[in-house]
Design a protein around this motif. Structure first.
Motif, PDB file in Angstrom:
ATOM      1  N   LEU A   3       0.878  -1.167   0.000  1.00 39.84           N
ATOM      2  CA  LEU A   3       0.000   0.000   0.000  1.00 39.84           C
ATOM      3  C   LEU A   3       0.913   1.213   0.000  1.00 39.84           C
ATOM      4  CD1 LEU A   3      -2.793   1.364   0.204  1.00 39.84           C
ATOM      5  CD2 LEU A   3      -2.494   1.316   2.688  1.00 39.84           C
ATOM      6  N   THR A  63       4.723  -2.236   8.422  1.00 39.70           N
ATOM      7  CA  THR A  63       4.573  -0.819   8.106  1.00 39.70           C
ATOM      8  C   THR A  63       5.965  -0.187   8.128  1.00 39.70           C
ATOM      9  OG1 THR A  63       2.354  -0.736   9.063  1.00 39.70           O
ATOM     10  CG2 THR A  63       3.485   1.356   8.762  1.00 39.70           C
ATOM     11  N   ARG A  93      -3.153   4.942   3.743  1.00 37.31           N
ATOM     12  CA  ARG A  93      -4.174   4.599   4.743  1.00 37.31           C
ATOM     13  C   ARG A  93      -5.201   5.715   4.871  1.00 37.31           C
ATOM     14  NH1 ARG A  93      -4.679   0.964   9.059  1.00 37.31           N
ATOM     15  NH2 ARG A  93      -2.679   0.036   8.464  1.00 37.31           N
ATOM     16  N   GLU A  94      -4.725   6.954   4.906  1.00 35.03           N
ATOM     17  CA  GLU A  94      -5.624   8.099   5.029  1.00 35.03           C
ATOM     18  C   GLU A  94      -6.527   8.206   3.797  1.00 35.03           C
ATOM     19  OE1 GLU A  94      -2.296   8.230   5.756  1.00 35.03           O
ATOM     20  OE2 GLU A  94      -2.571   8.374   7.929  1.00 35.03           O
ATOM     21  N   GLU A 139       2.995  -1.704   4.122  1.00 29.68           N
ATOM     22  CA  GLU A 139       2.406  -0.379   3.982  1.00 29.68           C
ATOM     23  C   GLU A 139       3.539   0.630   4.069  1.00 29.68           C
ATOM     24  OE1 GLU A 139      -0.636   2.691   6.294  1.00 29.68           O
ATOM     25  OE2 GLU A 139      -0.394   0.652   7.042  1.00 29.68           O
ATOM     26  N   GLY A 184       3.944   3.826   5.075  1.00 35.87           N
ATOM     27  CA  GLY A 184       3.171   4.787   5.850  1.00 35.87           C
ATOM     28  C   GLY A 184       3.414   6.235   5.481  1.00 35.87           C
ATOM     29  N   ALA A 200      -9.327   5.622   4.116  1.00 35.39           N
ATOM     30  CA  ALA A 200     -10.148   5.631   5.334  1.00 35.39           C
ATOM     31  C   ALA A 200     -11.642   5.730   5.039  1.00 35.39           C
ATOM     32  CB  ALA A 200      -9.703   6.757   6.260  1.00 35.39           C
ATOM     33  N   LEU A 238      -8.082  -2.194   7.494  1.00 31.35           N
ATOM     34  CA  LEU A 238      -6.912  -2.217   6.630  1.00 31.35           C
ATOM     35  C   LEU A 238      -5.807  -2.824   7.476  1.00 31.35           C
ATOM     36  CD1 LEU A 238      -4.981  -1.513   4.329  1.00 31.35           C
ATOM     37  CD2 LEU A 238      -4.879   0.817   5.234  1.00 31.35           C
ATOM     38  N   GLU A 239      -5.307  -3.980   7.063  1.00 29.62           N
ATOM     39  CA  GLU A 239      -4.288  -4.680   7.842  1.00 29.62           C
ATOM     40  C   GLU A 239      -3.008  -4.795   7.032  1.00 29.62           C
ATOM     41  OE1 GLU A 239      -5.557  -8.107  10.028  1.00 29.62           O
ATOM     42  OE2 GLU A 239      -7.635  -7.375  10.113  1.00 29.62           O
ATOM     43  N   ALA A 240      -1.937  -4.260   7.596  1.00 28.39           N
ATOM     44  CA  ALA A 240      -0.618  -4.341   6.991  1.00 28.39           C
ATOM     45  C   ALA A 240       0.258  -5.193   7.909  1.00 28.39           C
ATOM     46  CB  ALA A 240      -0.010  -2.958   6.835  1.00 28.39           C
ATOM     47  N   GLY A 246      -2.316   4.507  -2.255  1.00 23.77           N
ATOM     48  CA  GLY A 246      -3.677   4.005  -2.084  1.00 23.77           C
ATOM     49  C   GLY A 246      -4.584   4.150  -3.283  1.00 23.77           C
TER      50      GLY A 246
END
Length: 188
Positions: free
Chosen positions: A135, A187, A170-171, A163, A165, A174, A182-184, A138
């Protein structure tokens, strides 16, 4: 759970996976550090643990189908779907699937791209887990969530190996996840 909120099993999984992911500096362009997962895929034990982990997420989240995003999401999502006893749905770049498709355009840093899914691949009553390797910003995952919902299915969640970050994917996701997790596994 430790004081940091990360359990021993989570740390062990992260350490195992990271030990099989190699950094490739300046690929595909100067200044980028590419995270190469091919050593992870080449190790049957590590790849098996990753497959079991994603399959467990399918079961825990009540998924009925797995969507894999082109191309490494196919490699990670398909064996997880099989292990969990679920069907697998590829989401591809535009023009790669035969038959009736749903398409979704999304923004890239410099321009746009488009992904497609077979129109009848998921539908009402399906709970779909999206699996991919990374990710980043996104955009692709967000477009996949829109396709899944347009087909009438529910999003069970998004699961990624890594991910990034600092790129804030992620944002971006959301709102589109609407309470789905959402599972990473890692990160960075």
């Amino acid at each position: 759970m430790s004081a940091t909120g990360v359990g021993t099993a989570d740390r062990e999984l992260r350490d195992l996976l990271l030990s099989h992911i190699h950094d490739v500096p300046d690929y595909p362009k100067p200044g980028v550090v590419f995270k190469d997962i091919t050593p992870l895929l080449a190790d049957a034990t590590a790849f098996g643990v990753l497959t079991d982990t994603f399959a467990g997420m399918c079961e825990r989240l009540g998924a009925t189908k797995v969507v894999g995003l082109e191309a490494r999401g196919f490699i990670l999502g398909a064996p997880a779907a099989v292990r969990a006893g679920l069907g697998f749905v590829p989401v591809r770049k535009a023009g790669k699937l035969p038959g009736a498709t749903l398409a979704q355009a999304y923004e890239l840093e410099y321009g746009t791209a488009e992904i497609e899914m077979h129109a009848d691949a998921v539908g009402p009553g399906d709970r779909v887990l999206v699996i991919d390797d990374v990710l980043a910003t996104g955009g692709t995952a967000e477009a996949a969530l829109q396709l899944i919902r347009r087909a009438g299915a529910e999003v069970a969640g998004v699961a990624v190996l890594m991910e990034l970050g600092f790129l804030a994917g992620r944002e971006r996701l959301a709102e589109g996840l609407d309470r789905a997790p959402l599972e990473a596994l890692i990160t960075l």
